[in-house]
Design an enzyme around this catalytic site. Sequence first.
Site, PDB file in Angstrom:
ATOM      1  N   ALA A  64       0.848  -1.184   0.000  1.00 33.31           N
ATOM      2  CA  ALA A  64       0.000   0.000   0.000  1.00 33.31           C
ATOM      3  C   ALA A  64       0.892   1.245   0.000  1.00 33.31           C
ATOM      4  O   ALA A  64       2.014   1.216   0.512  1.00 33.31           O
ATOM      5  CB  ALA A  64      -0.890  -0.008   1.241  1.00 33.31           C
ATOM      6  N   GLY A 109       0.598  -4.964   1.213  1.00 34.15           N
ATOM      7  CA  GLY A 109      -0.559  -5.155   0.339  1.00 34.15           C
ATOM      8  C   GLY A 109      -0.217  -5.922  -0.932  1.00 34.15           C
ATOM      9  O   GLY A 109      -1.089  -6.582  -1.510  1.00 34.15           O
ATOM     10  N   GLU A 112      -0.439  -9.385  -0.035  1.00 33.50           N
ATOM     11  CA  GLU A 112      -1.858  -9.729   0.162  1.00 33.50           C
ATOM     12  C   GLU A 112      -2.589  -9.929  -1.164  1.00 33.50           C
ATOM     13  O   GLU A 112      -3.456 -10.793  -1.281  1.00 33.50           O
ATOM     14  CB  GLU A 112      -2.516  -8.637   1.014  1.00 33.50           C
ATOM     15  N   GLU A 132       4.165  -5.046   7.488  1.00 30.52           N
ATOM     16  CA  GLU A 132       3.499  -3.851   8.023  1.00 30.52           C
ATOM     17  C   GLU A 132       3.916  -3.473   9.435  1.00 30.52           C
ATOM     18  O   GLU A 132       3.816  -2.315   9.826  1.00 30.52           O
ATOM     19  CB  GLU A 132       1.974  -4.057   7.996  1.00 30.52           C
TER      20      GLU A 132
HETATM   21  N1  CAA Z   1       4.568   3.310  -0.601  1.00 31.02           N
HETATM   22  C1  CAA Z   1       4.962   4.456  -1.181  1.00 31.02           C
HETATM   23  N2  CAA Z   1       6.109   4.593  -1.864  1.00 31.02           N
HETATM   24  C2  CAA Z   1       6.909   3.516  -1.941  1.00 31.02           C
HETATM   25  C3  CAA Z   1       6.577   2.299  -1.349  1.00 31.02           C
HETATM   26  C4  CAA Z   1       5.339   2.216  -0.668  1.00 31.02           C
HETATM   27  N3  CAA Z   1       4.894   1.064  -0.114  1.00 31.02           N
HETATM   28  N4  CAA Z   1       7.578   1.416  -1.585  1.00 31.02           N
HETATM   29  C5  CAA Z   1       8.494   2.066  -2.304  1.00 31.02           C
HETATM   30  N5  CAA Z   1       8.090   3.335  -2.524  1.00 31.02           N
HETATM   31  C6  CAA Z   1       8.795   4.390  -3.256  1.00 31.02           C
HETATM   32  C7  CAA Z   1       9.952   4.956  -2.443  1.00 31.02           C
HETATM   33  O1  CAA Z   1       9.499   5.938  -1.512  1.00 31.02           O
HETATM   34  C8  CAA Z   1      10.815   5.538  -3.540  1.00 31.02           C
HETATM   35  O2  CAA Z   1      10.251   6.758  -3.961  1.00 31.02           O
HETATM   36  P1  CAA Z   1      11.218   8.054  -4.180  1.00 31.02           P
HETATM   37  O3  CAA Z   1      12.103   7.654  -5.308  1.00 31.02           O
HETATM   38  O4  CAA Z   1      10.245   9.122  -4.539  1.00 31.02           O
HETATM   39  O5  CAA Z   1      11.952   8.262  -2.890  1.00 31.02           O
HETATM   40  C9  CAA Z   1      10.621   4.532  -4.688  1.00 31.02           C
HETATM   41  O6  CAA Z   1       9.416   3.837  -4.417  1.00 31.02           O
HETATM   42  C10 CAA Z   1      11.739   3.507  -4.750  1.00 31.02           C
HETATM   43  O7  CAA Z   1      11.853   2.909  -3.469  1.00 31.02           O
HETATM   44  P2  CAA Z   1      13.247   2.802  -2.662  1.00 31.02           P
HETATM   45  O8  CAA Z   1      14.120   3.951  -2.999  1.00 31.02           O
HETATM   46  O9  CAA Z   1      12.908   2.586  -1.232  1.00 31.02           O
HETATM   47  O10 CAA Z   1      13.847   1.495  -3.325  1.00 31.02           O
HETATM   48  P3  CAA Z   1      14.786   0.404  -2.641  1.00 31.02           P
HETATM   49  O11 CAA Z   1      15.148  -0.529  -3.748  1.00 31.02           O
HETATM   50  O12 CAA Z   1      15.876   1.044  -1.848  1.00 31.02           O
HETATM   51  O13 CAA Z   1      13.858  -0.367  -1.589  1.00 31.02           O
HETATM   52  C11 CAA Z   1      11.878  -1.533  -0.883  1.00 31.02           C
HETATM   53  C12 CAA Z   1      12.755  -1.085  -2.065  1.00 31.02           C
HETATM   54  C13 CAA Z   1      12.668  -2.529  -0.023  1.00 31.02           C
HETATM   55  C14 CAA Z   1      10.652  -2.196  -1.477  1.00 31.02           C
HETATM   56  C15 CAA Z   1      11.491  -0.299  -0.028  1.00 31.02           C
HETATM   57  O14 CAA Z   1      11.003   0.706  -0.898  1.00 31.02           O
HETATM   58  C16 CAA Z   1      10.437  -0.588   0.991  1.00 31.02           C
HETATM   59  O15 CAA Z   1      10.730  -1.148   2.036  1.00 31.02           O
HETATM   60  N6  CAA Z   1       9.162  -0.188   0.704  1.00 31.02           N
HETATM   61  C17 CAA Z   1       8.080  -0.339   1.650  1.00 31.02           C
HETATM   62  C18 CAA Z   1       7.601  -1.778   1.696  1.00 31.02           C
HETATM   63  C19 CAA Z   1       6.485  -1.909   2.705  1.00 31.02           C
HETATM   64  O16 CAA Z   1       6.693  -1.741   3.899  1.00 31.02           O
HETATM   65  N7  CAA Z   1       5.280  -2.240   2.224  1.00 31.02           N
HETATM   66  C20 CAA Z   1       4.123  -2.402   3.077  1.00 31.02           C
HETATM   67  C21 CAA Z   1       3.281  -1.160   3.022  1.00 31.02           C
HETATM   68  S1  CAA Z   1       1.980  -1.178   4.259  1.00 31.02           S
HETATM   69  C22 CAA Z   1       0.718  -2.061   3.584  1.00 31.02           C
HETATM   70  O17 CAA Z   1       0.823  -2.586   2.509  1.00 31.02           O
HETATM   71  C23 CAA Z   1      -0.520  -2.078   4.441  1.00 31.02           C
HETATM   72  C24 CAA Z   1      -1.553  -3.036   4.044  1.00 31.02           C
HETATM   73  O18 CAA Z   1      -1.564  -4.179   4.456  1.00 31.02           O
HETATM   74  C25 CAA Z   1      -2.658  -2.597   3.257  1.00 31.02           C
END
Ligand code: CAA
Length: 254
Positions: A64, A109, A112, A132
């Site tokens: 998400a 998500g 999921e 999460e």
């Molecule tokens: N939401 C918003 N933006 C995201 C994102 C997310 N879930 N995941 C990645 N991005 C964005 C980053 O902010 C970044 O944007 P900018 O270039 O504008 O800074 C871009 O995508 C590239 O990401 P990274 O620079 O972080 O890339 P990376 O290769 O270093 O890392 C990653 C990749 C390990 C996937 C890391 O981005 C990460 O940990 N993302 C979050 C993953 C996460 O925690 N997901 C769960 C979300 S909560 C959820 O889903 C709730 C639910 O159950 C409904």
Amino acid sequence: MSDQTVELEWSDDVATMTVDRPEALNALNVETLEGMRDAIDEAEAGDARVLVVRGAGDAFMAGADIKYMRDLSTAEAQAWGELGHGVTDRLEGFPAPTLAVVDGYAFGGGCEVAMACDLRIGSESALIGNTEIDLGIIPGWGGTQRLPRLVGEETAKRMIYLGERLDAGTAADEGLFGEVVPDDEIDERAAELAAELAAKPAFAMGAAKGAIAQAYSDRGGLEYEKRAFAGLFGTPDQREGMAAFVEDREPEFR
Ligand code: CAA
């Protein structure tokens, strides 16, 4: 279709839905979820015999959209949870088989969405998990219910409590992926498996899917999860966890 970040393509009776927001690693925001909902409806209306789900670029779906979520109130998070559950419920209830092709990150998500599909194949470089907890929230689109079903309670608790990110081999060993294929072969293998599924008798396939679904027809847990997820929005840990992600630092929980 209402959103440019979701595409639906057809190859004979196989429909492929692709989330195409590579600049955010296919993170799912309101528009993307609405686009997925519409694409799934379109695939159903077109009598797809298989629905393939995938992400463009380096990710399946990074979850998400945290930048969208970080300031939501409980009431807004309730609606947000309903929207996500609407997509995962549609996938689970799709009348024909669904196949998630996980090539890259599938977190939160994204995990999921993959778990709501009937089958999952992963590329060797895929990483998957319900991550999460480190954002101060819990899985909000069915993960608390579908993950234990797939991997068992102990492993699901480990993954959710610790926010573990499984590599593809471990995901297959734990029952999250049916198979793992080399990165450069995943497109070919997905097309082959989809064609094999599409060639099976559609009425029997639908009946098999419907009958198996009866084993998991109690929706009480999904409704509980929706309330628990929304209730975490506005807590200090949720605000801190998501601020830390956006500010690219480690969270400091109470
Ligand atoms: N939401 C918003 N933006 C995201 C994102 C997310 N879930 N995941 C990645 N991005 C964005 C980053 O902010 C970044 O944007 P900018 O270039 O504008 O800074 C871009 O995508 C590239 O990401 P990274 O620079 O972080 O890339 P990376 O290769 O270093 O890392 C990653 C990749 C390990 C996937 C890391 O981005 C990460 O940990 N993302 C979050 C993953 C996460 O925690 N997901 C769960 C979300 S909560 C959820 O889903 C709730 C639910 O159950 C409904």
